[in-house]
Design a protein around this motif. Structure first.
Motif, short mmCIF file in Angstrom:
data_model
loop_
_atom_site.label_atom_id
_atom_site.label_comp_id
_atom_site.label_asym_id
_atom_site.label_seq_id
_atom_site.Cartn_x
_atom_site.Cartn_y
_atom_site.Cartn_z
N ARG A 274 -0.27 14.26 2.94
CA ARG A 274 -0.24 13.25 1.89
C ARG A 274 1.03 13.37 1.04
O ARG A 274 1.68 12.39 0.72
CB ARG A 274 -1.49 13.49 1.06
N ARG B 196 4.16 12.13 2.96
CA ARG B 196 4.17 10.66 3.03
C ARG B 196 4.60 10.08 1.70
O ARG B 196 5.40 9.15 1.64
CB ARG B 196 2.77 10.14 3.38
N ALA B 197 4.05 10.64 0.61
CA ALA B 197 4.39 10.14 -0.72
C ALA B 197 5.89 10.31 -0.98
O ALA B 197 6.53 9.39 -1.49
CB ALA B 197 3.58 10.88 -1.78
N ALA C 244 7.80 7.77 0.87
CA ALA C 244 7.59 6.47 0.24
C ALA C 244 8.47 6.34 -1.00
O ALA C 244 9.11 5.31 -1.22
CB ALA C 244 6.13 6.29 -0.14
N GLN D 133 9.09 2.08 -6.87
CA GLN D 133 8.20 1.08 -7.42
C GLN D 133 7.01 0.83 -6.49
O GLN D 133 5.87 0.81 -6.90
CB GLN D 133 9.02 -0.19 -7.65
N ALA D 134 7.32 0.68 -5.20
CA ALA D 134 6.26 0.43 -4.24
C ALA D 134 5.34 1.64 -4.11
O ALA D 134 4.12 1.52 -3.98
CB ALA D 134 6.84 0.06 -2.88
N ALA D 135 5.94 2.84 -4.17
CA ALA D 135 5.14 4.06 -4.08
C ALA D 135 4.18 4.15 -5.26
O ALA D 135 3.01 4.50 -5.12
CB ALA D 135 6.05 5.29 -4.04
N SER D 136 4.68 3.81 -6.42
CA SER D 136 3.83 3.89 -7.60
C SER D 136 2.73 2.84 -7.55
O SER D 136 1.62 3.08 -8.00
CB SER D 136 4.73 3.78 -8.84
N ALA D 137 3.01 1.71 -6.91
CA ALA D 137 1.99 0.66 -6.80
C ALA D 137 0.80 1.09 -5.94
O ALA D 137 -0.31 0.64 -6.17
CB ALA D 137 2.60 -0.62 -6.24
N VAL D 138 1.04 1.98 -4.97
CA VAL D 138 -0.10 2.43 -4.17
C VAL D 138 -0.79 3.65 -4.79
O VAL D 138 -1.70 4.21 -4.21
CB VAL D 138 0.26 2.76 -2.70
N GLY D 139 -0.32 4.05 -5.96
CA GLY D 139 -1.03 5.11 -6.67
C GLY D 139 -0.35 6.46 -6.67
O GLY D 139 -0.93 7.45 -7.09
N VAL D 140 0.90 6.52 -6.18
CA VAL D 140 1.62 7.80 -6.19
C VAL D 140 2.21 8.01 -7.59
O VAL D 140 2.88 7.13 -8.11
CB VAL D 140 2.76 7.79 -5.15
N ASP D 141 1.95 9.18 -8.17
CA ASP D 141 2.59 9.53 -9.43
C ASP D 141 3.98 10.03 -9.08
O ASP D 141 4.18 11.20 -8.77
CB ASP D 141 1.77 10.61 -10.15
N LYS E 80 5.70 13.02 -10.91
CA LYS E 80 5.06 14.29 -10.63
C LYS E 80 5.40 14.78 -9.21
O LYS E 80 5.72 15.95 -9.01
CB LYS E 80 3.54 14.11 -10.76
N ALA E 81 5.38 13.88 -8.26
CA ALA E 81 5.68 14.27 -6.88
C ALA E 81 7.10 14.80 -6.77
O ALA E 81 7.35 15.81 -6.10
CB ALA E 81 5.46 13.09 -5.94
#
Ligand SMILES: Nc1ncnc2c1ncn2[C@@H]1O[C@H](COP(=O)(O)OP(=O)(O)OP(=O)(O)O)[C@@H](O)[C@H]1O
Ligand SMILES: [Mg+2]
Lengths: 247, 315
Positions: free
Chosen positions: B175, B178-179, B182, B188-196, B199-200
């Protein structure tokens, strides 16, 4: 499920939304239509926490979403299919789908995720065929299916779609909209933003019309379809004929 | 499977080199640089961020264990966790404010940080020994087994490399990996699917710093003497160059880059004179083709295009 009251959004000095109210009840499929620049995407971004500054009230399941970051909002059960799809082209189709379940992997819900993955691959068989392929190599329609599938991987209670029909052939639009109807039957609540008013209102329960940052009309989808103003501004005679021929 | 094979290769090479002190030591150095490169590669290749001060974390690892073992007579095994934690905490402090923003900020932050650390290594004489360096760092031994002999130390270092490879491989295909990929493509797109996203990015930066500190620890107990000259800006640039040469976003590429840039000066003596120019040239390539540089540029064009499209539609 979703209540928006008197929402105002700004981009610097520009006001993109000036006091918009909207509500979606559990299990409903609601369409939001409006021309370019009406503020539709701005509204969806505000709900998802992607817009920094808004005033007013956004309640989801009775609780305010003010100040929450996108991950927190996804965790509450809101998932968006963004305008222009925004899939991750260099990643495989499978990885794109798994990214949709990012938060659930974090909660160690591996069983639930793989069950949902199977469901989504059944829903869009073409994605199963292409699962190893880079997402960037998919056709526009397949990419849109991937974007929808990715959002569903979050196991949302509430699905938002921003112009899913954009740039797609009528047959593909039909397929995606049929899927939305199917999803609604499983109990999912859906808010769909569209310029393709005919197609959206045909599947929706209710509709709203947004014009330059204001809500100008609201009502039953069938009423809006018959409404003179809507017909003049968004349907157009030829356009509606075009769809009747295919319906 | 690949890892078992890799381990076998290391063991065989070690056995074959028995007694060949020069090559044992060279191979050990390659291992240390591979560690540095693979950690940095996680940050650069996967998350699309750059650190221009990575030698500072290498130095923090080396100096922390050096100071604790020389001044306080700690056992190296007690100073190891301190060295790793020290680098991790400092990376957190440096990364926290700079990684909230997207763009070159981490690069600039770490550039300044690397220079400050170098001055600190040189000037904080009571702790670091100043420009003359820190002498008398003990060698490693475990349960009475002397690890400092050429072959044993080679196995220690490459064992660490193997372990780090294994962790990175797991990370990349999880996970988190992948994040990161992304984020590399679109925050922006990564954050839209819920990735912080903040923090990552911070997590991977801290990880890469801790790996660098491990390399520093191994280096310090190998040569038993450290001086500021090892942890300069040039060293940081060399690490970036290793990652770029090896190919970004590839664990095995880091091995390749580290090997290449460690062997090159050994076999090409003129290289030493042009070191700075060669690394500079490689770095220039990075700057031009840097992922977020490109992404940023493309985004700018896209935004301009969007604004234009909106304008014409509304007219
Ligand atoms: N990042 C931004 N900065 C400044 N203004 C913006 C920004 N994004 C949108 N706007 C402006 O806000 C208004 C509403 O934009 P929005 O994208 O919400 O419209 P839309 O209804 O989604 O249009 P479309 O159908 O073209 O997608 C427009 O006038 C637009 O120019
Ligand atoms: Mg829009």
């Amino acid at each position: 499920m979703l209540q928006i009251r008197n929402l105002k959004c700004y981009y610097g000095g520009i006001r993109a939304l000036s006091g918009v109210s909207l509500s979606v009840s559990r299990g409903e499929l609601v369409a939001l239509i409006g021309a370019n620049g009406a503020g539709k995407s701005t509204l969806l971004q505000a709900i998802c926490g992607l817009s920094s500054s808004w005033e007013g009230e956004i309640l989801f399941d009775g609780k305010s979403l003010a100040g929450l970051k996108p991950p927190a909002i996804v965790a509450r059960g809101v998932s968006m299919v963004p305008e222009g799809r925004l899939i991750f082209p260099p990643l495989s189709v499978l990885d794109n789908l798994k990214l949709g379940a990012y938060l659930r992997y974090r909660q160690r819900d591996h069983v639930g995720v793989s069950q949902d993955l199977e469901k989504i691959l059944d829903l869009f068989p073409v994605l199963r065929e292409r699962s190893k392929q880079n997402a960037g190599t998919l056709s526009g329609g397949e990419q849109q299916m991937l974007a929808v599938g990715r959002s569903l991987m979050a196991n949302p209670k509430f699905l938002l779609l921003d112009e899913p029909s954009m740039g797609l052939a009528p047959l593909v639009v039909r397929k995606i909209f049929d899927t939305l109807v199917q999803l609604r039957e499983t109990g999912l609540t859906i808010l769909i933003v569209e310029q393709n008013a005919q197609a959206a209102l045909e599947i929706a329960d209710r509709g709203y019309v947004l014009e330059t940052g204001r809500m100008v009309l609201a009502g039953e989808a069938s009423q809006l379809l018959a409404d003179k103003e809507v017909k003049r501004a968004y349907l157009g005679k030829d356009y509606s004929k075009f769809y009747e021929g295919r319906g | 499977m690949v890892f078992t094979l890799f381990a076998a290769v290391i063991i065989c090479t070690g056995a074959a080199l028995e007694g060949d002190y020069y090559h044992e030591q060279l191979l050990t150095f390659i291992g240390i640089f591979t560690l540095l490169a693979v950690g940095l590669n996680m940050l650069m290749g996967y998350a699309g961020q750059i650190s221009l001060g990575h030698a500072a974390f290498y130095g923090i690892g080396a100096y922390t264990t050096g100071a604790l073992t020389v001044h306080l007579q700690w056992s190296p095994w007690a100073s190891l966790p301190c060295a790793l934690i020290m680098a991790g905490v400092i990376a957190y402090i440096v990364g926290k404010p700079t990684l909230k923003l997207s763009g070159y900020y981490l690069g600039m932050g770490t550039l300044g940080f690397g220079m400050i650390m170098h001055v600190l290594f040189r000037e904080w004489t009571t702790i670091t020994g100043g420009p003359n360096g820190l002498v008398g760092i003990p060698s490693l031994s475990l349960w009475g087994l002397d690890l400092s002999t050429g072959r044993n130390y080679l196995y220690v270092v490459w064992g660490c490399v193997l372990l780090t490879f294994f962790i990175c491989d797991r990370l990349v295909n999880s996970r988190v990996g992948r994040a990161l990929r992304a984020i590399h493509y679109s925050e922006q797109a990564a954050s839209a699917v819920g990735v912080d996203t903040a923090k990552a990015k911070l997590q991977v930066f801290v990880f890469s710093a801790v790996v660098a500190a491990l390399a520093g620890f191994l280096y310090a107990h190998m040569v038993m003497f450290i001086s500021p000259g090892t942890f300069t800006f040039l060293a940081s640039v060399k690490l970036v160059a290793m990652v770029v040469i090896g190919g970004m976003a590839s664990i095995w590429g880091a091995l390749l880059g580290a090997t290449f840039l460690t062997l090159l000066p050994e076999h090409l003596s003129v290289f030493a004179d042009y070191e700075m120019i060669i690394y500079g040239g490689i770095l220039m390539g990075v700057m031009i083709f840097l992922p977020q540089g490109l992404t940023r540029g493309v985004l700018d064009i896209y935004e301009k295009f969007r604004a234009k499209r909106k304008g014409t539609v509304e007219d």
